[in-house]
Design an enzyme around this catalytic site. Structure first.
Site, PDB file in Angstrom:
ATOM      1  N   CYS A  48       0.831  -1.205   0.000  1.00  0.00           N
ATOM      2  CA  CYS A  48       0.000   0.000   0.000  1.00  0.00           C
ATOM      3  C   CYS A  48       0.871   1.263   0.000  1.00  0.00           C
ATOM      4  O   CYS A  48       1.573   1.541   0.975  1.00  0.00           O
ATOM      5  CB  CYS A  48      -0.900  -0.048   1.238  1.00  0.00           C
ATOM      6  SG  CYS A  48      -1.768   1.478   1.628  1.00  0.00           S
ATOM      7  N   CYS A  60       0.139   3.726   2.772  1.00  0.00           N
ATOM      8  CA  CYS A  60       0.615   3.154   4.048  1.00  0.00           C
ATOM      9  C   CYS A  60       2.113   3.402   4.206  1.00  0.00           C
ATOM     10  O   CYS A  60       2.565   3.796   5.281  1.00  0.00           O
ATOM     11  CB  CYS A  60       0.352   1.649   4.091  1.00  0.00           C
ATOM     12  SG  CYS A  60      -1.384   1.174   3.995  1.00  0.00           S
TER      13      CYS A  60
END
Length: 124
Positions: free
Chosen positions: A30, A33
């Site tokens: 991600c 993230c």
């Protein structure tokens, strides 16, 4: 303090055994993230009194499902074992700092009273 990796085995005890716990639900693939990771790590160093924990949703799929994670990153905050914040999306550093300040200022006696009232009402 550095961030702590949480698993199903230690999630509940970490939440229950600490005053304030911030949890970052993330995954290695991600992009947002990975971009948020240094912000979260810096917050852990700025606020060593707060547990900063991470849950890898790829390896802890059951925990992520139990936490009802639908989008990552998702930040959850617990104080005195009570979930007080949960929202998907990476936060910029100033917003994360504002969140910490807000959590620290919460009137937990009032929150515990509301929880007790809700439980009593649901039993009636």
């Amino acid at each position: 303090m550095t961030t702590k990796n949480l698993t199903m085995a230690d999630f509940e005890s970490t939440i229950a055994g600490n005053g304030i716990v911030l949890v970052d639900f993330w995954a290695p693939w991600c992009g947002p993230c990975r971009a948020f990771a240094p912000v979260f790590e810096k917050s852990s160093q700025t606020h060593p009194e707060i547990v900063h924990a991470k849950v890898d949703t790829e390896t802890e799929q059951q925990l992520a499902a139990m936490a009802n994670i639908r989008s990552i990153p998702t930040i959850m905050a617990f104080r005195e074992g009570v979930l007080v914040y949960s929202q998907p999306g990476a936060l910029p550093a100033p917003a994360l700092e504002d969140l910490v300040t807000w959590i620290e200022a919460l009137d937990m006696a009032e929150i515990h009273n509301r929880i007790a009232e809700q439980r009593a009402a649901s039993r009636s």
